[in-house]
Structures are given as structure tokens and as C-alpha cells.
Design an enzyme around this catalytic site. Structure first.
Site, PDB file in Angstrom:
ATOM      1  N   SER A   1       0.392  -1.277  -0.251  1.00 29.89           N
ATOM      2  CA  SER A   1       0.085  -0.215  -0.314  1.00 29.89           C
ATOM      3  C   SER A   1       1.272   1.491  -0.183  1.00 29.89           C
ATOM      4  CB  SER A   1      -0.660  -0.274   0.787  1.00 29.89           C
ATOM      5  OG  SER A   1      -1.742  -0.906   0.924  1.00 29.89           O
TER       6      SER A   1
ATOM      7  N   THR B   1      -1.847   3.866   3.213  1.00 33.34           N
ATOM      8  CA  THR B   1      -2.264   4.729   1.804  1.00 33.34           C
ATOM      9  C   THR B   1      -2.346   6.459   2.429  1.00 33.34           C
ATOM     10  OG1 THR B   1      -3.471   3.134   1.384  1.00 33.34           O
ATOM     11  CG2 THR B   1      -4.631   4.941   0.635  1.00 33.34           C
TER      12      THR B   1
ATOM     13  N   GLU C   1     -10.009   6.204   1.479  1.00 30.11           N
ATOM     14  CA  GLU C   1     -10.199   4.903   1.389  1.00 30.11           C
ATOM     15  C   GLU C   1     -10.634   3.778   2.177  1.00 30.11           C
ATOM     16  OE1 GLU C   1      -6.148   2.236   1.461  1.00 30.11           O
ATOM     17  OE2 GLU C   1      -6.663   3.224   3.532  1.00 30.11           O
TER      18      GLU C   1
ATOM     19  N   ASP D   1      -8.990  -4.627   1.945  1.00 28.64           N
ATOM     20  CA  ASP D   1      -7.818  -5.391   1.902  1.00 28.64           C
ATOM     21  C   ASP D   1      -7.897  -5.991   3.333  1.00 28.64           C
ATOM     22  OD1 ASP D   1      -5.362  -5.694   1.104  1.00 28.64           O
ATOM     23  OD2 ASP D   1      -5.226  -4.435   3.017  1.00 28.64           O
TER      24      ASP D   1
ATOM     25  N   HIS E   1      -7.286 -10.330   2.566  1.00 29.69           N
ATOM     26  CA  HIS E   1      -5.307 -10.686   3.656  1.00 29.69           C
ATOM     27  C   HIS E   1      -6.390 -11.538   4.496  1.00 29.69           C
ATOM     28  CE1 HIS E   1      -2.484  -8.754   2.520  1.00 29.69           C
ATOM     29  NE2 HIS E   1      -3.155  -7.457   3.146  1.00 29.69           N
TER      30      HIS E   1
ATOM     31  N   ASP F   1      -5.811   0.289  -4.756  1.00 25.34           N
ATOM     32  CA  ASP F   1      -4.610   0.574  -4.638  1.00 25.34           C
ATOM     33  C   ASP F   1      -3.566  -1.005  -5.836  1.00 25.34           C
ATOM     34  OD1 ASP F   1      -5.283  -0.855  -2.434  1.00 25.34           O
ATOM     35  OD2 ASP F   1      -3.753   0.017  -1.195  1.00 25.34           O
ATOM     36  N   HIS F   2      -4.671  -1.703  -5.219  1.00 25.11           N
ATOM     37  CA  HIS F   2      -4.075  -3.485  -5.269  1.00 25.11           C
ATOM     38  C   HIS F   2      -4.841  -4.320  -5.398  1.00 25.11           C
ATOM     39  CE1 HIS F   2      -3.234  -3.928  -1.104  1.00 25.11           C
ATOM     40  NE2 HIS F   2      -2.868  -2.840  -1.350  1.00 25.11           N
TER      41      HIS F   2
HETATM   42 ZN   LIG Z   1      -3.314  -4.927   1.993  1.00 23.11          ZN
END
Ligand SMILES: [Zn+2]
Length: 670
Positions: free
Chosen positions: A43, A96, A211, A216, A220, A258-259
Site C-alpha cells: 500500500s 495509504t 480509502e 484489503d 487478507h 491501490d492493488h
Molecule cells: Zn494489504
């Protein structure tokens, strides 16, 4: 959040026939997220790419690949009079948000990042992280600067103007799945709505970064239920922003991840729970979402980030450039194009002089490179210097000032070719750089010249010693030759001497050649050693006169030599050998001369050292007979001496031949 996470949220919330506001934008594309190393981003690197336009390494916050601070879109906007805000559901100084408002080599330096963000001038900060681990240390600082500090949704609702700091949890905000009507934390949608209201009410242009941080986190954990609630909340927040943007033609709204995390895929669904309705209670909506998430067959490939391309959508000015975007860094350009349309401040005002490339010898001292950096927009002036891409020690992140040269000493560079690059930033302008190629030519080692050495045969502790030194290395290899034969192979170092002790050298002249290497080039020295022989020395025996029949008369000689090989002597009386033997330096050679007939007698001693060295002494003995009248003393006659000596030398050479044949000891070794 990859495309499948967006799709998952759409299916849960709206069903197969419904629309996600994220996907309902005029312009969209898919972009790469890899970091500057070409690997899967974290991030920090992703936020830095979006916020600054620079790809960087994982963990790096607001700095480019050379760890040079680069201006973020927030800083650029602030310099142009914008107000700015950050809204997240993570701690407010997590990677971030930090990438948009801080500069640090490591995202985990929370304390430094908190300080940096507090000093950044961001006007609105909403999220989690009130503990001292995260942003807690900066709360009082911001309050002292006039920030409203709120800790729950009711207080946030009551805020009327910027600046504001809202921290609603010590850590991450509570999962959306766990929200109840009694929750004191605002939702992401509520924070976005309040932020837009406050920023817009400032009367200034604004930049807001939002964000949905825990999409995210849920991935995970491979937890699709948590994921569904977080994606849906993010979509609701975006929907609010999209509505605002659609009604304001000068608002640029971008949505991107961001991903991707988890390698998430959807393989099918079988809904038995109806989609949530606006009229449903919060508890019912949440239960329906949970049920529907479980009614979709999904799969996670990993618990890590992936390199899946992510969705980039946009509404408003400059968002047609999304069609040309290929990476997260392009988001910075699109945002920057938007804020540039509003003000005319040029940001490319940082200048660095460009010294020419250099070719120098390593042994030439006092070499340096001097750059001059200038900018009218100095905010935080920093520079870093890189040698072949690596930070040069002592020049990591120094300060510069206008027209004061930045000088680096290049004397320490070893032979080779070096790229020395300076990167300078004023934190407002686009960073500037200059590179100088320095070619350092090798100089071979310097070798001292100790010779010539001359010593007498037989002397001990005779040696040659060389000092070898080099500008760039302190040791190297060395080979020593004696008359062309290698007699030593080893190493030299600049603090010790290279020694060769002379061992049992024969008479003669020898050359010793030292060849020393610095690893690149060699140099050599040849010194000569002469081993010579010196004749023995002999004490002088005075002439003797005694009366016939006198007693106690003798001749004595003391012979010495530094290099005895075969120490022999011969004594002649009137050219007749009367005695031979070996001599030594400790005891004199003594002969009795009593009983000689009256008259004059010539004695000669010849000492030989076996190396061609001889010494002689000549003595006259006059025996007087005073009882016989008419005989006078015979005067000593020089002519006679020389004749006598000539005769003796003939004898001597014969004697030498004899000795040569007798024993020729081994006198030297190589
Ligand atoms: Zn992450």
C-alpha cells in the site's frame, strides 16, 4: 480491491441485474499496480505512485525510488491554495493516507509519519488511529493549531468548519458488518458526505482522498462476508461523491484500487435471500448482505496482494485521460492536470546546474563535483546524491539553499566509471536531477627504490625492503625475482615493508626485481645487491734487531677478516716457507726468531681468506754480532724489500692453487 471485489459487492447489494455506481462512470480503464522493482506492490508504494506520480519501493512513503521526497498531489494543491482532506477507515497515518501527506523511507515509522502528516497542512483528517502507536501523539498539536478534534459520529456531525481532526477508534474503525444503530463511529459514507460539505464550504478548491481501507484487510483474512460489507459501504460512499461530482462540472472524481488482495474469484451464486431495500432497517440490511455473501461461491487464491490490474474510473475534468492510463502513476498526472487547469502556477521551476563529465587519475587529489540548485518555490529543500543508483553516504537527504554549491569530494572513488546523480526537491516543484559520469583512471602502485645494497661477503642481516602504496587499495600481490628467478610470491600492504633478507649470497652482483599489483595494474622496481670480498687486515710487526744469541725475540701478527672462508697463512723466511697453518681472529700468530745467524733476515707472512683476499706483512730481522769488529749494521733497503715481495708473490700463487684444490666449501646457496 480488484474487479472481482467490485463485482462481488454489486451482486450482494444489487443482484445480477443491478448497477454499482463505481462502474457507472463516463471513463474507465484497468491499470497495473506493480512497484518500481517490478514486483507486487504494497500500500505504501501504491499510494506513493498515485499521490506523486513516482513508482517506488514497497514500504516507501512519498519518496521516489531513490528515497528522495517528491511532492504529493496534496502538497501541490495546497501550494495553489487548495484545501485538502483525507478520509480512511484505517489508522489515519497508515500506509495509504501517509503516501498522500508524508515522506518516509518506511511506512512503519508511524511516529515520524504522524508528525509529517500533522505538519502537512491537510485541513481534514478523518479515520482511526487515536492510540499513541498511531496518531495519538499529534492530537494536541493539531488542537493547538485550531483543529476541531472529534471522536464520534455525533461530534463530527456538529463540526461546522475546517480544519478538523476526527479519530473514531484507537486502531482501525469497526467492521461495517458489526455496525448497529448504536454505533458511535461514523460510516465511510457519512465521513465522505461531511468532508465534501466542509471542504466545499471553505470556498476554495479542494482535494479529498478517501480509502475504504478494510476491503484489503478482509481479503487478507479471506473473509468474504467482511469483504462484502466493506465493498458495499465503499460503493455507497462513492455513490454520494459521484452524485456531487455529477452536479458540479468542475469536480474531478476518480475511483481506483491501490492493488488487489487475495486473488479473489467468483464462480457462481444461488440467492435465496432477497437484496437489501432502502426501507430495510440497518440490522436487516446487514443480515441480508451477510446471507447473500454466503450464497455466492467464491475462492481466494492467497492471503497476499496480487498484481491483478485494477479498475480506474472517473467523472469530470481530465478524466478522458483515463483511457490512456496504464499504471497507478497516471492517476497523479490526471489529478495534476485537473488542478493545473484551475491555477497558472508553474511547478517546473527547480533548476540544477550541469557540470560536465570528468576523467581523472585516482592519484590526483582535490577533485570534486559542484552543483548549484535554485528554485523560487522553496518549501522543504532537500537533495540526495546517488552513486551508480545507490545513495551516497552523507548525502542521503540533505538541505540545500539557493546558489550555495552542493559539493561532493570524488577523491575517495576507486578506479572505475561512476554515475553520480543529484536529485533535488523543494517539495513543490517537480524534482530536478543531474548526472555526472566520472571516469577514474587507475594508477599503478608506487614502489620505493631501496638499492643499491653492497656488503662484504659473510655479513649477516643484510636485506632489501620496499614500500608499496597505491591511492585506492591498501594491499595487493607482490612477486620478487632474483636474477629472473621467482624467489617470493605474496602480498604487500601499505603499512608494512616487503623484505628480502640476503642469504648466503656468493660474491657478485645480483638484481632483485619486485613486481607489485593493485589488482588492475602492476609496477616494478629493480635494485642491485653487490657482495664483495675485502682483504684480511694484519697488524704491523715492527722490524726487529737483536744481539746474536739474544733470547726472547719473536714476531707476532694479528689477522682479522669479516668473511673468512678458508683462513690460512704462510710464513716465509728469506723466501723459504717455514710455516703454514690456519689463522683466526682470536689468537695472534707468533713465531720465535731466536738463534738466527748474524745478518739480515727477511720474514714475510701472507694471510689468505679463501675468497681471493690476501694480506701480507714484511719484516726485517737484523741479528747483530758486536763481538766481531768490522761488521757494520746492514741498513734496511727498500729495493730489497720490493724484490723480496716479488719473489714471495710467486710462492703465494702456488700456495693458493694448493688450497683451492684442497677444499672448496659450499659457500652459498640460492
Ligand atoms: Zn494489504
Amino acid at each position: 480491491m480488484g474487479p472481482n471485489q467490485i463485482e462481488f459487492g454489486r451482486l450482494v447489494e444489487y443482484g445480477p441485474g443491478g448497477n454499482s455506481s463505481i462502474l457507472q462512470v463516463p471513463n474507465h480503464n484497468y491499470v497495473d499496480t506493480n512497484n518500481v522493482d517490478g514486483t507486487t506492490t504494497d500500500s505504501a508504494a501504491a499510494a506513493t505512485a498515485m499521490a506523486t506520480g513516482y513508482k517506488t519501493h514497497n514500504y516507501v512513503i512519498g519518496k521516489n525510488a531513490w528515497y528522495q521526497s517528491v511532492p504529493t498531489i496534496m502538497e501541490l494543491a495546497e501550494a495553489k491554495g487548495y484545501v485538502t482532506g483525507i478520509v480512511v477507515t484505517s489508522p489515519i497515518n497508515h500506509a495509504t493516507p501517509a503516501g498522500f501527506a508524508a515522506h518516509n523511507d518506511d511506512r512503519n515509522n508511524y511516529a515520524q509519519i504522524a508528525t509529517d502528516m500533522a505538519d502537512s497542512g491537510i485541513d481534514l483528517l478523518l479515520g482511526g488511529g487515536s492510540s499513541s502507536t498511531y496518531f495519538g501523539t499529534q492530537i494536541s498539536n493539531l488542537q493547538a493549531r485550531g483543529y476541531a478534534h472529534v471522536t464520534d459520529r455525533a461530534a463530527l456531525a456538529g463540526v461546522e468548519a475546517l480544519p478538523v481532526l476526527g479519530l473514531f477508534n484507537q486502531d482501525y474503525l469497526t467492521w461495517e458488518r458489526d455496525r448497529t444503530d448504536a454505533s458511535t463511529e461514523p460510516s465511510l459514507q457519512e465521513m465522505v458526505a461531511k468532508s465534501i460539505t466542509l471542504l466545499n464550504a471553505s470556498g476554495k478548491p479542494f482535494v479529498l482522498m478517501v480509502e475504504g481501507s478494510q476491503i484489503d484487510t478482509a481479503c487478507h483474512s479471506n473473509d468474504k462476508v467482511l469483504l462484502a460489507h466493506e465493498v458495499i459501504e465503499f460503493e455507497k460512499a462513492f455513490k454520494y461523491a459521484a452524485s456531487f461530482a455529477s452536479n458540479n462540472s468542475n469536480i474531478q472524481l476518480l475511483v481506483c484500487a491501490d492493488h488487489e488482495t487475495g486473488g479473489f474469484t467468483i464462480s457462481g451464486y444461488d440467492f435465496s435471500t432477497p437484496a437489501p431495500q432502502e426501507t430495510d432497517s440497518l440490522a436487516v440490511k446487514i443480515q441480508k448482505r451477510t446471507n447473500r455473501a454466503n450464497e455466492i461461491a467464491t475462492h481466494f487464491l492467497s492471503t497476499s496482494h496480487t498484481s491483478t490490474r485494477v479498475y480506474l474510473g472517473g467523472i469530470g475534468p481530465s478524466t478522458n485521460q483515463i483511457l490512456n492510463a496504464s499504471h497507478l502513476v497516471d492517476i497523479f498526472q490526471i489529478m495534476n492536470a485537473s488542478i493545473d487547469t484551475i491555477t497558472n502556477i508553474t511547478i517546473n521551476t527547480l533548476r540544477i546546474t550541469s557540470p560536465g563529465d570528468m576523467v581523472v587519475h585516482e592519484s590526483t587529489r582535490g577533485k570534486n563535483i559542484s552543483w548549484i540548485i535554485t528554485s523560487p518555490n522553496i518549501n522543504v529543500p532537500t537533495y540526495a546524491i546517488f552513486k551508480n543508483g545507490s545513495l551516497l553516504q552523507g548525502h542521503e537527504n540533505n538541505s540545500w539553499s539557493n546558489n550555495t554549491p552542493v559539493i561532493i569530494d570524488i577523491d575517495p572513488l576507486p578506479p572505475g566509471i561512476f554515475n553520480l546523480t543529484i536529485l533535488a526537491s523543494d517539495r513543490i516543484s517537480v524534482p530536478a536531477r543531474d548526472s555526472v559520469i566520472v571516469t577514474v583512471l587507475n594508477d599503478p602502485p608506487a614502489i620505493s627504490h631501496p638499492g643499491p645494497l653492497e656488503y662484504e661477503y659473510g655479513s649477516t642481516m643484510q636485506y632489501l625492503a620496499w614500500h608499496v602504496s597505491d591511492p585506492s587499495v591498501s594491499n595487493g600481490s607482490v612477486v620478487i625475482y632474483q636474477d629472473g628467478h621467482c624467489i617470493y610470491s605474496g602480498t604487500w600492504n601499505s603499512t608494512d615493508l616487503v623484505n628480502i633478507t640476503m642469504r648466503d649470497l656468493d660474491l657478485g652482483i645480483f638484481n632483485y626485481t619486485v613486481v607489485a599489483s593493485d589488482g588492475i595494474a602492476t609496477s616494478q622496481d629493480t635494485s642491485f645487491v653487490t657482495v664483495y670480498n675485502r682483504n684480511p687486515t694484519i697488524s704491523i710487526q715492527e722490524d726487529v734487531i737483536y744481539e746474536k744469541n739474544g733470547k726472547g725475540n719473536y714476531l707476532s701478527w694479528h689477522i682479522m677478516d669479516n668473511s673468512i672462508a678458508i683462513a690460512t697463512f704462510v710464513i716465509l723466511q728469506d723466501d723459504i716457507v717455514i710455516m703454514t697453518g690456519n689463522w683466526n681472529a682470536m689468537e695472534p700468530i707468533t713465531i720465535c726468531i731466536d738463534g738466527l745467524l748474524p745478518g739480515k733476515h727477511h720474514f714475510m707472512i701472507i694471510a689468505i681468506d679463501g675468497l681471493g683476499g690476501t694480506i701480507s706483512d714484511s719484516v726485517f730481522v737484523l741479528v747483530q754480532d758486536t763481538t766481531t769488529s768490522g761488521i757494520k749494521e746492514i741498513p734496511l733497503d727498500l729495493g730489497m724489500i720490493s724484490m723480496c715481495t716479488g719473489a714471495c708473490l710467486v710462492v703465494l700463487s702456488l700456495v693458493l692453487v694448493v688450497f683451492e684444490k684442497k677444499s672448496r666449501v659450499k659457500m652459498y646457496k640460492r
